[in-house]
Design a protein around this motif. Structure first.
Motif, PDB file in Angstrom:
ATOM      1  N   ASP A  58      -6.402  -4.944  -8.674  1.00  0.00           N
ATOM      2  CA  ASP A  58      -5.442  -3.887  -9.023  1.00  0.00           C
ATOM      3  C   ASP A  58      -4.694  -4.237 -10.312  1.00  0.00           C
ATOM      4  O   ASP A  58      -4.464  -3.366 -11.169  1.00  0.00           O
ATOM      5  CB  ASP A  58      -4.452  -3.706  -7.871  1.00  0.00           C
ATOM      6  CG  ASP A  58      -3.486  -2.555  -8.118  1.00  0.00           C
ATOM      7  OD1 ASP A  58      -3.960  -1.429  -8.353  1.00  0.00           O
ATOM      8  OD2 ASP A  58      -2.266  -2.798  -8.110  1.00  0.00           O
ATOM      9  N   ALA A  59      -4.325  -5.504 -10.479  1.00  0.00           N
ATOM     10  CA  ALA A  59      -3.621  -5.933 -11.690  1.00  0.00           C
ATOM     11  C   ALA A  59      -4.495  -5.777 -12.921  1.00  0.00           C
ATOM     12  O   ALA A  59      -4.023  -5.344 -13.983  1.00  0.00           O
ATOM     13  CB  ALA A  59      -3.173  -7.392 -11.536  1.00  0.00           C
ATOM     14  N   GLU A  81      -1.202 -13.962   0.389  1.00  0.00           N
ATOM     15  CA  GLU A  81      -2.299 -14.263  -0.532  1.00  0.00           C
ATOM     16  C   GLU A  81      -2.580 -15.756  -0.615  1.00  0.00           C
ATOM     17  O   GLU A  81      -3.712 -16.172  -0.877  1.00  0.00           O
ATOM     18  CB  GLU A  81      -1.969 -13.704  -1.919  1.00  0.00           C
ATOM     19  CG  GLU A  81      -2.010 -12.187  -1.987  1.00  0.00           C
ATOM     20  CD  GLU A  81      -1.517 -11.657  -3.313  1.00  0.00           C
ATOM     21  OE1 GLU A  81      -2.138 -10.720  -3.857  1.00  0.00           O
ATOM     22  OE2 GLU A  81      -0.500 -12.184  -3.819  1.00  0.00           O
ATOM     23  N   CYS A  85      -6.289 -13.426  -2.988  1.00  0.00           N
ATOM     24  CA  CYS A  85      -5.596 -12.408  -3.774  1.00  0.00           C
ATOM     25  C   CYS A  85      -6.560 -11.395  -4.393  1.00  0.00           C
ATOM     26  O   CYS A  85      -6.241 -10.764  -5.397  1.00  0.00           O
ATOM     27  CB  CYS A  85      -4.774 -13.078  -4.874  1.00  0.00           C
ATOM     28  SG  CYS A  85      -5.752 -14.144  -5.971  1.00  0.00           S
ATOM     29  N   TYR A 120       0.785 -12.940 -12.515  1.00  0.00           N
ATOM     30  CA  TYR A 120       0.485 -12.486 -11.145  1.00  0.00           C
ATOM     31  C   TYR A 120       0.977 -13.571 -10.190  1.00  0.00           C
ATOM     32  O   TYR A 120       0.407 -14.662 -10.122  1.00  0.00           O
ATOM     33  CB  TYR A 120      -1.012 -12.261 -10.958  1.00  0.00           C
ATOM     34  CG  TYR A 120      -1.351 -11.618  -9.630  1.00  0.00           C
ATOM     35  CD1 TYR A 120      -1.510 -10.245  -9.526  1.00  0.00           C
ATOM     36  CD2 TYR A 120      -1.492 -12.389  -8.486  1.00  0.00           C
ATOM     37  CE1 TYR A 120      -1.796  -9.651  -8.311  1.00  0.00           C
ATOM     38  CE2 TYR A 120      -1.777 -11.810  -7.264  1.00  0.00           C
ATOM     39  CZ  TYR A 120      -1.926 -10.441  -7.181  1.00  0.00           C
ATOM     40  OH  TYR A 120      -2.207  -9.858  -5.971  1.00  0.00           O
ATOM     41  N   ASP A 166       1.880 -13.954  -3.218  1.00  0.00           N
ATOM     42  CA  ASP A 166       2.817 -13.910  -2.092  1.00  0.00           C
ATOM     43  C   ASP A 166       2.286 -14.785  -0.956  1.00  0.00           C
ATOM     44  O   ASP A 166       1.199 -15.360  -1.043  1.00  0.00           O
ATOM     45  CB  ASP A 166       3.069 -12.481  -1.638  1.00  0.00           C
ATOM     46  CG  ASP A 166       1.806 -11.776  -1.137  1.00  0.00           C
ATOM     47  OD1 ASP A 166       0.891 -12.459  -0.636  1.00  0.00           O
ATOM     48  OD2 ASP A 166       1.734 -10.522  -1.248  1.00  0.00           O
ATOM     49  N   GLU A 174      -7.762  -8.299  -3.696  1.00  0.00           N
ATOM     50  CA  GLU A 174      -7.365  -6.898  -3.877  1.00  0.00           C
ATOM     51  C   GLU A 174      -6.244  -6.762  -4.906  1.00  0.00           C
ATOM     52  O   GLU A 174      -6.272  -5.895  -5.781  1.00  0.00           O
ATOM     53  CB  GLU A 174      -6.926  -6.293  -2.537  1.00  0.00           C
ATOM     54  CG  GLU A 174      -8.043  -6.156  -1.526  1.00  0.00           C
ATOM     55  CD  GLU A 174      -9.149  -5.219  -2.011  1.00  0.00           C
ATOM     56  OE1 GLU A 174      -8.858  -4.297  -2.800  1.00  0.00           O
ATOM     57  OE2 GLU A 174     -10.310  -5.416  -1.597  1.00  0.00           O
ATOM     58  N   GLY A 175      -5.249  -7.623  -4.803  1.00  0.00           N
ATOM     59  CA  GLY A 175      -4.136  -7.558  -5.733  1.00  0.00           C
ATOM     60  C   GLY A 175      -4.542  -7.867  -7.159  1.00  0.00           C
ATOM     61  O   GLY A 175      -4.056  -7.245  -8.111  1.00  0.00           O
ATOM     62  N   LEU A 176      -5.458  -8.818  -7.318  1.00  0.00           N
ATOM     63  CA  LEU A 176      -5.908  -9.204  -8.654  1.00  0.00           C
ATOM     64  C   LEU A 176      -6.723  -8.085  -9.294  1.00  0.00           C
ATOM     65  O   LEU A 176      -6.562  -7.786 -10.481  1.00  0.00           O
ATOM     66  CB  LEU A 176      -6.739 -10.486  -8.560  1.00  0.00           C
ATOM     67  CG  LEU A 176      -6.894 -11.321  -9.839  1.00  0.00           C
ATOM     68  CD1 LEU A 176      -5.552 -11.619 -10.461  1.00  0.00           C
ATOM     69  CD2 LEU A 176      -7.638 -12.612  -9.529  1.00  0.00           C
TER      70      LEU A 176
END
Length: 400
Positions: free
Chosen positions: A63-64, A52, A57, A46, A49, A59-61
């Protein structure tokens, strides 16, 4: 980060998600090069960006992790590097939020370089984190014993005689170390006892005793013959059986060598250099043999070292502590200290200090046999010194 990537790649069924900047994620591929393992594991990256890095991070984490769960991951180790830790990302909170909707169990390890400047923390924290993946179980009636820190696949590390004798007495040994499976680790709480044979698995033993009630006996930090004998008695008592004098020959040889070493080492001064797996317990043992510590190199200070440090201080010693990173420059310091013996690795070729080398050879060995091999090596070095000086060495003094 490096050692965590290596460990997770060696545990069948365990997936990983490394979280960090491009340089960290790219670098990790040197040690765990494939995104898919041999048995369906996922080793994903992961990459944070710009947004983040500033705002986190979360939300992105989440989702991953959902994607990894849908892709079939059975359990996931989050390997968190510098930036998420620096910005204070709440990894524990993220896991708590998403775990209930996932089939895969999730655990994490924080490995920011600014807090972990050598590989021991990576090993210890990664192995300890696996306790989160364990499941509460009833103690197995077949008397399973977990061996923490040794794998039968490690051909370069001899299997301790103690383990062979336990199997002969009918006990089942489960090896929890890199090379084991996720299932092995998850089943760990059904054991009647944990035997610790590596400093890197000691935190796991402590956590398993606290959370699952599995007692442990640490063997990796024992050198003195009486201490080893006491530990073997504790093992028999915990398992409710009696030894049949299996170790008497080893014990007698270790005791004989220990008495010889006490006679020849008394009054000599020493330093501990690089590549010693348990330096503080070794330093305390050498003091018991009559030696004086001048300087100790430590990669890391372990909480379990506290008792040994108190014993060292109670003997009136307070040696210098350092972390050697430039051996060429460090040599001048060692020469000024003028030790009689150095234990560990010295890189220079024109040695002006007598050295007991290759101390990391003893990693993973436990019991009388390790003490025997250690003392034989020490006595051999003393004999070589004696020969080179044509008999001028006077054991028990610092005049060479």
């Amino acid at each position: 980060m490096r050692i965590a990537s290596v460990i997770v790649d060696d545990i069948e069924g365990l997936s990983s998600l490394l979280v960090g900047m491009e340089e960290c994620t790219t670098h990790s591929r040197l040690f765990n090069p494939k995104p898919e393992g041999e048995h369906g594991e996922l080793h994903w990256l992961y990459v944070l960006d710009d947004h983040e890095v500033v705002f986190g991070c979360r939300e992105g984490l989440i989702d991953a992790l959902r994607k990894m769960d849908r892709a079939g991951a059975k359990a996931i180790l989050l390997i968190v590097t510098c930036v998420p830790e620096l910005i204070g990302e709440d990894i524990e909170g993220i896991i708590h939020e998403v775990q209930s909707e996932l089939t895969a169990r999730i655990t994490f390890v924080m490995l920011g370089q600014f807090k972990n400047i050598s590989y021991p923390p990576g090993s210890r924290k990664t192995i300890e984190a696996l306790a989160t993946l364990m499941e509460e179980k009833e103690t197995d009636s077949s008397c399973i014993i977990n061996v923490l820190g040794h794998s039968p696949e490690e051909d370069h590390i001899p299997t301790p005689f103690l383990l062979s004798e336990l199997e002969r007495h009918g006990f089942v040994l489960r090896y929890l170390a890199p090379g084991a499976s996720l299932k092995d680790f998850q089943s760990g709480p059904d054991a009647v006892l944990n035997l610790v044979v590596s400093p890197y698995t000691h935190p796991l033993a402590v956590k398993m005793e606290k959370e699952f009630g599995v007692p442990y006996i640490a063997l990796h930090n024992l050198y003195d013959v009486e201490d080893i004998e006491r530990a073997y008695d504790d093992i028999a008592k915990c398992l409710d059986f009696y030894w049949d004098n299996e170790f008497e020959e080893e014990r007698k040889e270790a005791l004989t060598l220990q008495l010889q070493a006490q006679e020849k080492l008394r009054g000599l001064r020493y330093v501990l250099s690089l590549r010693i797996d348990v330096p503080i317990p070794l330093a305390e043992y050498l003091i018991r043999l009559g030696m004086e510590p001048l300087l100790l190199h430590l990669e890391e200070y372990y909480p379990e070292d506290k008792d040994y440090i108190q014993k060292i201080m109670s003997k009136g010693y307070n040696p210098l502590i350092c972390r050697m990173v430039n051996q060429e420059a460090d040599l001048s310091v060692l020469e000024k200290l003028s030790p009689d013996l150095c234990f560990g690795y010295l890189s220079y070729t024109n040695k002006t200090i007598s050295c007991v080398p290759d101390m990391f050879d003893f990693y993973g060995q436990v019991g009388y046999n390790r003490t025997i091999n250690l003392l034989r090596r020490v006595l051999n070095v003393l004999n070589e010194m004696n020969t080179s000086k044509k008999g001028d060495i006077k054991y028990g003094s610092t005049s060479f």
